[in-house]
Scaffold this motif. Sequence first.
Motif, short mmCIF file in Angstrom:
data_model
loop_
_atom_site.label_atom_id
_atom_site.label_comp_id
_atom_site.label_asym_id
_atom_site.label_seq_id
_atom_site.Cartn_x
_atom_site.Cartn_y
_atom_site.Cartn_z
N VAL A 76 -9.79 -2.42 -1.69
CA VAL A 76 -9.30 -1.31 -2.53
C VAL A 76 -10.31 -0.18 -2.55
CG1 VAL A 76 -8.73 -0.65 -4.90
CG2 VAL A 76 -7.80 -2.76 -3.96
N TRP B 135 0.84 -1.20 0.00
CA TRP B 135 0.00 0.00 0.00
C TRP B 135 0.87 1.25 0.00
CZ3 TRP B 135 1.17 2.94 4.17
CH2 TRP B 135 1.66 2.30 5.30
N GLU B 136 0.26 2.34 -0.48
CA GLU B 136 0.99 3.61 -0.55
C GLU B 136 -0.01 4.75 -0.61
OE1 GLU B 136 4.31 5.76 -3.46
OE2 GLU B 136 3.64 3.72 -3.89
N PHE B 137 0.35 5.86 0.05
CA PHE B 137 -0.46 7.07 -0.06
C PHE B 137 0.43 8.29 0.14
CE2 PHE B 137 -0.74 5.72 4.36
CZ PHE B 137 -0.54 6.88 5.08
N THR C 41 -3.39 3.62 -2.69
CA THR C 41 -3.33 2.61 -3.73
C THR C 41 -2.80 1.31 -3.12
OG1 THR C 41 -1.11 3.27 -4.43
CG2 THR C 41 -2.98 4.27 -5.59
N MET C 42 -3.25 0.20 -3.68
CA MET C 42 -2.84 -1.11 -3.19
C MET C 42 -2.48 -2.00 -4.37
SD MET C 42 -5.79 -1.88 -0.42
CE MET C 42 -6.12 -0.73 0.90
N LYS C 43 -1.55 -2.89 -4.10
CA LYS C 43 -1.15 -3.91 -5.07
C LYS C 43 -1.10 -5.22 -4.31
CE LYS C 43 2.59 -5.31 -8.11
NZ LYS C 43 3.94 -5.04 -8.59
N LYS D 2 4.50 4.16 2.74
CA LYS D 2 4.40 2.93 1.96
C LYS D 2 4.54 1.78 2.94
CE LYS D 2 6.93 4.77 -2.00
NZ LYS D 2 8.08 4.57 -2.87
N TYR E 103 -10.52 2.30 0.43
CA TYR E 103 -9.46 3.30 0.62
C TYR E 103 -9.27 4.24 -0.56
CZ TYR E 103 -8.09 0.95 4.88
OH TYR E 103 -8.09 0.43 6.16
N MET E 104 -10.06 4.05 -1.62
CA MET E 104 -9.93 4.92 -2.79
C MET E 104 -10.40 6.32 -2.44
SD MET E 104 -11.40 2.49 -5.84
CE MET E 104 -11.64 3.87 -6.94
N PRO E 105 -9.89 7.34 -3.06
CA PRO E 105 -8.75 7.38 -3.96
C PRO E 105 -7.43 7.66 -3.26
CG PRO E 105 -9.80 9.51 -4.01
CD PRO E 105 -10.58 8.65 -3.02
N GLU E 106 -7.47 7.84 -1.94
CA GLU E 106 -6.27 8.29 -1.23
C GLU E 106 -5.15 7.26 -1.19
OE1 GLU E 106 -9.56 10.82 -0.20
OE2 GLU E 106 -9.38 8.66 0.09
#
Length: 96
Positions: free
Chosen positions: A67, A7-9, A75-77, A50, A70-73
């Motif tokens: 996903v 995850w990252e923001f 991102t997840m992979k 991150k 937590y959108m849009p703040e």
Amino acid sequence: MKYVMFWEFCPENLDKVIVKLMRQNKLAEEHPEDYPRIVFPTHSMGGSFKGLAIVEVEDEKQLSNMVIAYMPEMTMKFVPLIDGRKFIELYKKSKQ
């Protein structure tokens, strides 16, 4: 199936992410069938915005629900984790 969730923001979104985290924790507690089960809790990598966690899912919709929460703040992979023992068993069978 287990996944590493990266995850990252952006730092300026921290307050919004915290609000969503609190809401998400409550929803996951009330409706565990709708969200991934946390196997290894969220950890920040190097004190940055991150990080990663390990989650387990029964249905891929659980990943989408996470996903969307937590959108849009944020991102997840998701990267699948494959049990090495099972992989070796399958590999050995393929060589017979």
